[in-house]
Design an enzyme around this catalytic site. Structure first.
Site, short mmCIF file in Angstrom:
data_model
loop_
_atom_site.label_atom_id
_atom_site.label_comp_id
_atom_site.label_asym_id
_atom_site.label_seq_id
_atom_site.Cartn_x
_atom_site.Cartn_y
_atom_site.Cartn_z
N SER A 189 -6.78 0.65 5.76
CA SER A 189 -8.09 0.06 5.69
C SER A 189 -9.11 1.28 5.48
CB SER A 189 -8.37 -0.77 6.83
OG SER A 189 -8.25 -0.09 8.13
N THR B 50 -1.92 -2.20 12.37
CA THR B 50 -2.16 -0.58 12.48
C THR B 50 -3.50 -0.31 11.82
OG1 THR B 50 -0.95 0.01 10.55
CG2 THR B 50 0.07 -0.15 12.67
N GLY B 51 -4.32 -1.21 11.23
CA GLY B 51 -5.75 -0.80 10.48
C GLY B 51 -6.04 0.45 10.66
N THR B 52 -5.73 1.18 9.47
CA THR B 52 -5.33 2.60 9.59
C THR B 52 -5.88 3.45 8.60
OG1 THR B 52 -3.27 2.14 10.44
CG2 THR B 52 -3.33 3.89 8.85
N THR B 53 -5.82 4.77 8.61
CA THR B 53 -6.10 5.62 7.49
C THR B 53 -4.60 6.61 7.25
OG1 THR B 53 -8.33 5.65 7.90
CG2 THR B 53 -7.41 7.40 6.48
#
Length: 216
Positions: free
Chosen positions: A148, A17-20
């Site tokens: 990330s 989900t490489g996310t904030t």
């Protein structure tokens, strides 16, 4: 250049989900926020995913890491907290939901990749935010960031956060921080989703990509 899944510390076919993700407390409730980009390596698998999911009526969670792992964690916690709440005949504590989440993450820390934020309101302690980063530690915070994209905005949130902010000020704080992370982090993007939780219920909001407070 051929990109392989293990370059991103994922198994074959696993989705990141490489996310904030972010959550902040205000007087009487909490605000949870997240971007909407789900990536598979450098490929955007879903640009409008929803990373803020309900655990119980007044408790929600933000997910980062492996999409499959975080979905499994939230499903397990939802199952147990529903039974717990039914047995007690009252709303569950936010702390109980977060501790169940911590238990699942910690006991499986070598087998999965899940960074979670649990936030909500209960009649016992009001609005609360708990962070469960990779490894399964549990920390109560006034605000929490993860994913990330969070690495790009630690200085920004430390500078902008102040205690005693109103609900509207907290909304702007979350929108501003996540939009900056989305501008810098290639694995974060799409729209910003917000969930506001207080004793009156749940309020959801979406900030479209052309309405972000900060754009690259």
């Amino acid at each position: 250049v051929e990109l392989k899944m293990f370059d991103y510390n994922l198994k074959d076919g696993e989705i990141s989900t490489g996310t904030t993700i972010m959550a902040v407390t205000f007087d009487g409730g909490v605000i949870l926020g997240a971007d909407s980009r789900t990536s598979t390596g450098s490929y955007v698998a879903n640009r409008v995913s929803d990373k803020i999911v309900p655990i119980h009526d007044f408790v929600w969670a933000c997910r980062s890491g492996s999409a499959a792992d975080t979905q499994a964690v939230t499903d397990i916690v939802k199952y147990h907290i529903k039974a717990h709440s039914t047995e007690l005949g009252r709303l569950p504590r936010v702390k109980t939901c977060a501790n169940l989440m911590r238990l699942v993450c910690y006991n499986n820390k070598d087998r999965m990749q899940a960074g979670m934020i649990c936030g909500g309101w209960d009649p016992y302690d009001g609005g609360q935010v708990y962070e469960i980063p990779l490894g399964g530690t549990l920390m109560r915070q006034k605000f929490a960031i993860g994913g990330s994209g969070s690495t790009y905005i630690y200085g920004l949130v430390d500078e902008l956060y102040r205690e005693g902010m109103s609900k509207e000020e907290c909304k702007e704080f979350v929108k501003n921080a996540i939009s900056h992370a989305m501008a810098r982090d290639g694995s974060s993007g799409g729209v910003i989703r917000l969930v506001v939780i207080d004793q009156t219920g749940i309020e959801k909001e979406v900030v479209l990509g052309n309405q972000l407070p900060f754009m690259p």
